[in-house]
Design a protein around this motif. Structure first.
Motif, short mmCIF file in Angstrom:
data_model
loop_
_atom_site.label_atom_id
_atom_site.label_comp_id
_atom_site.label_asym_id
_atom_site.label_seq_id
_atom_site.Cartn_x
_atom_site.Cartn_y
_atom_site.Cartn_z
N SER A 178 0.83 -1.21 0.00
CA SER A 178 0.00 0.00 0.00
C SER A 178 0.87 1.25 0.00
N ILE A 179 0.25 2.38 -0.38
CA ILE A 179 0.98 3.66 -0.36
C ILE A 179 1.41 3.99 1.07
N ASP A 180 0.56 3.71 2.04
CA ASP A 180 0.90 3.98 3.44
C ASP A 180 2.15 3.20 3.87
N THR A 181 2.25 1.96 3.38
CA THR A 181 3.44 1.15 3.71
C THR A 181 4.68 1.73 3.06
N VAL A 182 4.54 2.22 1.82
CA VAL A 182 5.66 2.88 1.15
C VAL A 182 6.11 4.08 1.97
N LYS A 183 5.15 4.90 2.41
CA LYS A 183 5.48 6.10 3.20
C LYS A 183 6.20 5.73 4.49
N LYS A 184 5.76 4.62 5.10
CA LYS A 184 6.39 4.17 6.34
C LYS A 184 7.85 3.76 6.07
N HIS A 185 8.06 3.02 4.99
CA HIS A 185 9.43 2.62 4.62
C HIS A 185 10.30 3.85 4.34
#
Length: 210
Positions: A178-185
């Motif tokens: 997800s985009i949220d997971t990308v942002k977290k990374h």
């Protein structure tokens, strides 16, 4: 057996002064002098001296280019840069090209003679100021490598995709998260690399590649 030396230097007075001092030694001899790059490039392979004293800024080309072109076919020859340039780019370009020594013009003739003997015997002579710059460079680079090693495989993958210009949504689609997971990374990448934005992170990645 004396050390055979070629001098590539377009400043004639300095070239001749080097030759005179070197030829005064019992264990070394100048077998060729070149006053421009193209002449050196054409003739050095046939002469194959033990050591080449190489200026960087010749009138027709850079001494670095000559080393890059000749190093593979002149593996028995050691190159020492003898130049007035002390900037990091010239130093590291010279060393990458294959120079085994780097002296600043203005060094004493005793230092130059000792450096010729040193490089001939497997050493890597440098002016003190140049050695300090080299050490300082690696002191800066090593912590950055350590920082990069702390990234997970996924974080390294995402940083590489960021460096290719992909947007968060494109990265999410490509690696199936997800985009949220990308942002977290990405947040973790910034924290581990001690940077505050994408440009700084990509610059650090590019420095490690070079």
């Amino acid at each position: 057996m004396s050390i055979s030396i070629a001098i590539v230097e377009d400043e004639k007075n300095y070239n001749n002064a080097l030759k005179k001092v070197i030829n005064y030694q019992n264990d070394m001899k100048v077998i060729a002098q070149f006053f421009d790059g193209s002449d050196a490039l054409r003739n050095l392979p046939d002469i194959a001296p033990d050591v080449v004293m190489m200026d960087i800024q010749l009138q027709d080309m850079l001494g670095i280019e000559i080393i890059e072109k000749l190093k593979k076919e002149m593996q028995g020859t050691q190159f020492i840069m003898c130049t007035s340039f002390e900037d990091d780019e010239k130093i590291f370009s010279s060393l990458k090209a294959g120079a085994m020594g780097y002296l600043v013009k203005g060094e004493s003739m005793d230092k130059i003679l000792a450096s010729i003997r040193d490089v001939y015997n497997g050493g890597a002579p440098m002016s003190f100021s140049i050695a300090r710059r080299v050490l300082s460079h690696f002191e800066r680079v090593l912590p950055e490598i350590k920082d990069f090693d702390e990234l997970t495989a996924r974080e390294k993958e995402i940083l590489e995709l960021l460096s290719q210009g992909l947007l968060y949504k494109e990265i999410a689609d490509k690696v199936f998260i997800s985009i949220d997971t990308v942002k977290k990374h990405v947040g973790n990448i910034y924290r581990k690399l001690h940077v505050s934005n994408k440009v700084e992170a990509i610059n650090k990645l590019n420095q490690l590649k070079n």
